[in-house]
Design a protein around this motif. Structure first.
Motif, short mmCIF file in Angstrom:
data_model
loop_
_atom_site.label_atom_id
_atom_site.label_comp_id
_atom_site.label_asym_id
_atom_site.label_seq_id
_atom_site.Cartn_x
_atom_site.Cartn_y
_atom_site.Cartn_z
N SER A 1 0.82 -1.20 0.00
CA SER A 1 0.00 0.00 0.00
C SER A 1 0.86 1.26 0.00
O SER A 1 0.59 2.21 -0.76
N LEU B 1 -5.96 2.60 -2.93
CA LEU B 1 -4.72 1.91 -2.60
C LEU B 1 -4.20 2.29 -1.21
O LEU B 1 -3.57 1.48 -0.55
N LEU C 1 -5.78 -0.19 1.36
CA LEU C 1 -5.70 -1.63 1.07
C LEU C 1 -5.80 -2.50 2.32
O LEU C 1 -6.24 -3.64 2.26
#
Length: 630
Positions: A109, A141, A144
């Motif tokens: 991430s 992202l 994550l």
């Protein structure tokens, strides 16, 4: 009543369907709500917002799928321990797999956030879409960890054979996602970033609830929290499988990201059409994924139980199901393709492009499904390295076909459908490519084992002979402690055999009994080590290596269990019984007790010897070779 499914007994077709159908409906439900999510974006925010989110799909999944692949790889190891009825090993796999998945996700991430904008620019994202795409992808992202919190308990429960419980939490997540979407878009006016936040919140809540449920209902989870610790051997085993699987999953989406770069060059309308067809394809591919997950779990459990003969039956059933489903899809999308695409946007150009695209892609669904099933089966055997290599071959083919076809003037944008030719190419390689090399172009091979010859555990003795393979010879040492089994096994080791010893492996991994670990831990640790050696033995057999198993094999049932496992893996068994009277054994053990080492890790008292001698079941009529000790 427990919802776990033991897949080592019963009809393979019924087991696969009973596992895959709930999983399939769960994932279809999830994908349906994702599609609703995209419809909300397309109609409430606009066509450009829809295209912006679509432009990030593949590149975001490069990182997301890397995390998910690691979690799935951990589940394969877990299913093997579960199949072997090893509760301690299952708990260790849960704990270690969760730790590895969590740490890996945090690292991935952080790295993804650093390269989001440069990556989207590199992929030729249109300026009109760039800012929305960057914002959406950064939120997705950066969060994550919420995705992996959501996915870890689902993966674990599926590995235990429970495909039904995750559906409840999938539905919970999906409903929350839509509610949060509407709140963030209509009330807070957050745009595309709001849809990303909504998805992460929904997944985080559903994941925590699923973890709480699993801890309450399953002793494996309770044991993982209270008793299990970080274990290097389990961690190594997990990493050996999950790293190739993680890269295998991410490489597929990496190639899709490169294809997205090609698509971006054709403009907003084609980007929107590609996003629409991708959403539909993601939805209809879920049964392939569910069936693949089922065959991987089925394979892992049966390998752990030593029932490799059942894997062929399961594979045949899975391929039949796949073929039937693919034909239905082909008919549906050629008849109702336009109706499906009308759901996403009202732009007629996007719809026309999308309909043509879905007509092209649906032609190749059968090859896609079959290659996925074979790849998942490989993962279930633990052979994720070859599965990854096969995935790389598919990616290379996708890129070559797409770049070649899109550069032909009269094909143009429709050349992106060339990626699907890779599924047919890879399936051909799976089924026939390696046969020619192994069999001298021999024709008319009817045995289905030949389709998957790369993992020889599925081959029977006749096939091994026909292909000219050297069959592995496995010597099973049998006798009471002190009878000379290790001495004989070491002689065979000098002749080129690979010796497997529980005592040595225990010494190397855990140290000395009573010093490095308590005596009460011995049974639990030795069972775990035996499972690892069993898996190593199967791997050696499938690679044609001769093996000597330096165990005691005290009872007939255990000898029969190993004999079946070895023969089903394609090996030849030789049972060697080292026969010695009690007095000779006592003298040898008194001398051996003076020096403790890997092959003599603890003192054998007269009481222990008496217990072993009385409990030993002497082989009779088992084809044994008797070596009388004097």
């Amino acid at each position: 009543m427990s919802k776990q499914t033991n897949m080592t007994t019963g009809n393979p077709t019924k087991l696969l369907l009973s596992f895959a159908i709930p999983l399939m409906f769960g994932t279809i439900l999830q994908q349906s709500f994702i599609i609703v999510d995209r419809i909300i974006v397309g109609h409430l925010i606009g066509a450009n917002a829809f295209a912006s989110v679509g432009a990030t799909g593949s590149v975001s999944m490069v990182f997301t799928s890397l995390c998910l692949g690691i979690a799935i790889g951990s589940g394969i190891v877990l299913s093997q321990f579960f199949g072997a009825n090893d509760e301690a090993g299952t708990a260790l796999a849960i704990r270690n797999g969760t730790m590895i998945s969590t740490v890996s996700t945090l690292i991935i991430s952080a790295f993804a956030l650093l390269i989001t904008r440069p990556l989207l620019i590199l992929l030729n994202t249109p300026v009109s879409l760039l800012e929305d795409a960057v914002n959406y992808m950064s939120v997705s992202l950066g969060g994550l960890i919420f995705v992996i919190i959501y996915y870890i308990p689902f993966s674990i429960l599926r590995s235990l054979g429970d495909a039904k419980t995750p559906i409840i939490f999938l539905a919970t997540c999906s409903i929350l996602n839509i509610v949060f979407d509407l709140v963030f878009i209509l009330i807070f006016h957050t745009g595309v970033e709001g849809t990303a936040i909504a998805s992460l919140l929904a997944q985080g809540i559903a994941g925590i609830l699923c973890f709480a449920y699993a801890i309450k209902k399953y002793s494996y989870f309770q044991k993982a929290i209270k008793e299990a610790k970080f274990d290097r051997s389990i961690a190594r085993q997990i990493l050996k499988i999950c790293i190739p699987m993680g890269f295998q999953y991410s490489l597929i989406y990496l190639s899709s990201s490169i294809l997205q770069w090609v698509i971006n060059g054709f403009g907003t309308s084609v980007i929107g059409a590609f996003a629409a067809t991708s959403q539909i394809e993601n939805l209809i591919q879920q049964p392939f994924t569910a069936l693949g997950t089922a065959i991987a779990t089925y394979t892992g459990q049966n390998i752990g139980a030593g029932k490799t003969e059942r894997i062929k039956q399961g594979l045949i059933s899975a391929l039949k199901i796949c073929a039937s489903y693919s034909l239905i899809l082909l008919l549906v999308f050629w008849v109702f393709g336009k109706l499906a695409m009308n759901m996403f946007v009202s732009d007629t150009v996007i719809i026309e492009n999308a309909v043509t695209g879905i007509h092209i892609t649906s032609t190749f669904f059968m090859a896609l499904g079959m290659s996925q099933i074979l790849r998942y089966l490989l993962n279930g055997t633990g052979d994720s390295a070859y599965s990854m290599a096969n995935g790389i071959l598919e990616i290379a083919c996708r890129l070559v076909f797409v770049f070649a076809l899109t550069n032909i003037s009269f094909i143009g944008q429709w050349g992106y459908g060339g990626q699907l030719l890779s599924h047919g190419f890879v399936l051909h390689y799976f089924l026939f490519g390696d046969i020619k090399a192994a069999s001298g172009n021999r024709k008319n091979i009817n045995d289905l084992y030949i389709f998957i010859r790369k993992f020889d555990i599925l081959k029977n003795n006749t096939l091994s002979f026909m292909e000219g393979n050297i069959m592995s010879k496995v010597i099973m040492m049998c006798g009471v402690c002190g009878s000379g089994k290790t001495t004989y096994a070491k002689q065979k080791e000098q002749e080129g055999y690979i010796r497997l010893s529980i005592d040595e492996e225990m010494w190397n991994i855990y140290g000395q009994k009573g010093i490095d670990y308590s005596e009460t831990q011995y049974d639990e640790l030795s069972e775990k080590v035996e499972l690892l050696l069993r898996q190593k033995m199967i791997s050696l057999i499938k690679n044609g290596k001769n093996v000597v198993i330096d165990f005691s094999f005290w009872n007939k049932d255990n000898r029969e269990f190993y004999r079946n496992m070895i023969e089903n893996a394609g090996g030849i068994v030789e049972l060697v019984y080292m026969k010695a009277n009690k007095e000779l054994l006592r003298k040898r053990l008194q001398k051996r007790n003076l020096s403790l080492h890997a092959n003599s890790p603890f003192i054998i008292t007269d009481e222990i010897l008496e217990h072993h001698y009385k409990g030993f079941q002497e082989p009779q009529g088992e084809g044994e070779i008797v070596i009388l000790q004097k």
